[in-house]
Design a protein around this motif. Structure first.
Motif, mmCIF file in Angstrom:
data_model
loop_
_atom_site.group_PDB
_atom_site.id
_atom_site.type_symbol
_atom_site.label_atom_id
_atom_site.label_comp_id
_atom_site.label_asym_id
_atom_site.label_seq_id
_atom_site.Cartn_x
_atom_site.Cartn_y
_atom_site.Cartn_z
ATOM 1 N N ARG A 118 0.920 -1.308 -0.148
ATOM 2 C CA ARG A 118 -0.135 -0.331 -0.148
ATOM 3 C C ARG A 118 0.801 1.892 -0.116
ATOM 4 N N GLU A 119 2.263 1.189 0.502
ATOM 5 C CA GLU A 119 3.268 2.559 0.533
ATOM 6 C C GLU A 119 4.012 2.421 -0.035
ATOM 7 N N ASN A 120 3.966 0.976 -0.206
ATOM 8 C CA ASN A 120 5.490 0.731 -1.515
ATOM 9 C C ASN A 120 6.719 1.007 -0.596
ATOM 10 N N PHE A 121 6.385 0.636 0.149
ATOM 11 C CA PHE A 121 8.104 -0.051 0.860
ATOM 12 C C PHE A 121 8.692 -1.301 1.131
ATOM 13 N N LEU A 122 9.520 -1.350 1.413
ATOM 14 C CA LEU A 122 10.471 -2.556 2.012
ATOM 15 C C LEU A 122 10.735 -3.035 2.669
ATOM 16 N N TYR A 123 10.849 -3.871 4.087
ATOM 17 C CA TYR A 123 11.757 -3.120 4.842
ATOM 18 C C TYR A 123 12.696 -5.040 5.735
ATOM 19 N N LYS A 130 14.624 -1.775 14.664
ATOM 20 C CA LYS A 130 14.933 -0.703 13.142
ATOM 21 C C LYS A 130 14.823 -2.459 13.008
ATOM 22 N N ALA A 131 14.933 -0.813 11.244
ATOM 23 C CA ALA A 131 14.670 -2.040 10.046
ATOM 24 C C ALA A 131 14.950 -0.722 9.113
ATOM 25 N N ARG A 132 15.556 -1.738 7.776
ATOM 26 C CA ARG A 132 16.374 -0.570 6.514
ATOM 27 C C ARG A 132 15.237 -0.680 6.103
ATOM 28 N N ARG A 133 14.411 0.325 5.131
ATOM 29 C CA ARG A 133 13.665 -0.054 4.310
ATOM 30 C C ARG A 133 14.033 0.832 3.139
ATOM 31 N N TYR A 134 13.079 -0.021 2.030
ATOM 32 C CA TYR A 134 14.259 0.532 0.811
ATOM 33 C C TYR A 134 12.066 0.722 -0.199
ATOM 34 N N GLY A 135 12.341 2.000 -0.716
ATOM 35 C CA GLY A 135 11.154 1.985 -1.450
ATOM 36 C C GLY A 135 10.945 1.473 -3.206
ATOM 37 N N VAL A 136 9.876 0.708 -3.228
ATOM 38 C CA VAL A 136 9.674 -0.759 -4.448
ATOM 39 C C VAL A 136 8.350 -0.098 -4.951
ATOM 40 N N THR A 211 10.434 4.331 -11.861
ATOM 41 C CA THR A 211 9.202 3.901 -11.494
ATOM 42 C C THR A 211 9.132 3.467 -9.943
ATOM 43 N N ILE A 212 9.766 3.643 -9.217
ATOM 44 C CA ILE A 212 9.554 3.672 -7.557
ATOM 45 C C ILE A 212 8.806 4.101 -7.054
ATOM 46 N N GLY A 213 7.743 3.535 -6.218
ATOM 47 C CA GLY A 213 6.819 4.647 -5.388
ATOM 48 C C GLY A 213 5.388 4.099 -5.427
ATOM 49 N N GLY A 214 5.269 3.839 -6.943
ATOM 50 C CA GLY A 214 4.248 3.584 -7.161
ATOM 51 C C GLY A 214 3.905 1.957 -8.218
ATOM 52 N N ALA A 215 2.040 2.236 -8.890
ATOM 53 C CA ALA A 215 1.967 0.640 -8.728
ATOM 54 C C ALA A 215 2.032 0.102 -9.984
#
Length: 244
Positions: A118-123, A130-136, A211-215
């Motif tokens: 929904r938010e387009n994040f990978l943890y 803590k977590a390392r977060r990436y946009g997807v 395109t990262i961050g989108g559906a």
């Protein structure tokens, strides 16, 4: 006899002089001029891709020269700038989708990959909250999915064999996909791929980082090449992946 030999010796002297002048002309080779068209976002990707890339007939683009960076550290930190007069503008990724360490209080155990579609994040869940977060990039409408799988395989510069259903679906739109595409800079799977269970879904890189961050995908989890290389080095086969 003397009259006949004189022109021959004279001609030989002229040829020898001409050869000497030619050698002098190229004694210092002219400098190599590299194309300045280095501004496309995908220049920041690993080089040495195996195989020969074959483009779709419908998507052949003018050939450009790109700088390739061989090591992962260079991949993450290097910046290549082109002269303004030749700069090719591309949509820029929102900084919120760049990798960062964040607080995490969810139920997943350390070492688990958790993907919020929904938010387009990978943890990548770490220790001590803590977590390392990436946009997807995630599945476009009609291609969303959720579930829990293990990473069953990891590939460097993976090749691509589009499923028959995808080839048929895209052909109906007038876009003809190859049945096979070797790993490389033009391959839509990018620099790395993590295969999920026995499905056709992957966490993989991309040759379209804007395109990262989108559906935007057909169900796969898409990352910038820099980011999927980083994630690839942090996880192993057997890692649990939770997609919500």
């Amino acid at each position: 006899m003397k009259t006949f030999l004189f022109p021959l010796f004279g001609a030989a002297a002229v040829l020898a002089a001409g050869a000497a002048n030619a050698n002098d002309r190229y004694a210092e080779r002219p400098p190599v001029v590299v194309s300045p068209d280095l501004s496309a976002p995908w220049v920041l990707q690993l080089g040495h891709a195996p195989g020969i890339v074959r483009q779709s007939r419908q998507e052949v683009q003018p050939q450009r020269r790109y700088r390739r960076l061989a090591e992962p550290d260079q991949l993450r930190t290097a910046a290549v700038q082109a002269p303004a007069k030749r700069m090719v503008m591309r949509p820029q990724i929102d900084p919120i989708y760049l990798p960062q360490e964040v607080a995490y209080d969810g139920p997943q155990k350390p070492g688990t990959i958790f993907i919020d579609t929904r938010e387009n994040f990978l943890y990548l869940v770490g220790k001590n909250g803590k977590a390392r977060r990436y946009g997807v990039g995630t599945g476009k409408p009609g291609f969303e999915w959720s579930g829990t799988h293990k990473i069953t395989n990891k590939r460097v510069w993976p090749d691509w064999r589009p499923p028959a259903v995808m080839i048929k679906r895209e052909a109906a739109k007038g876009r003809y996909l190859p049945t096979y595409l070797a790993g490389g800079m033009e391959n839509p799977l990018g620099a790395r791929a993590l295969y999920l269970g026995s499905t056709e879904y992957r966490i993989h890189g991309t040759n379209q980082p804007w395109t990262i961050g989108g559906a935007v995908s057909s169900g796969c989890i898409r990352m910038r090449n820099e980011d999927v290389v980083d994630l690839y080095e942090r996880v192993n086969v057997g890692t649990t992946v939770v997609v919500l």
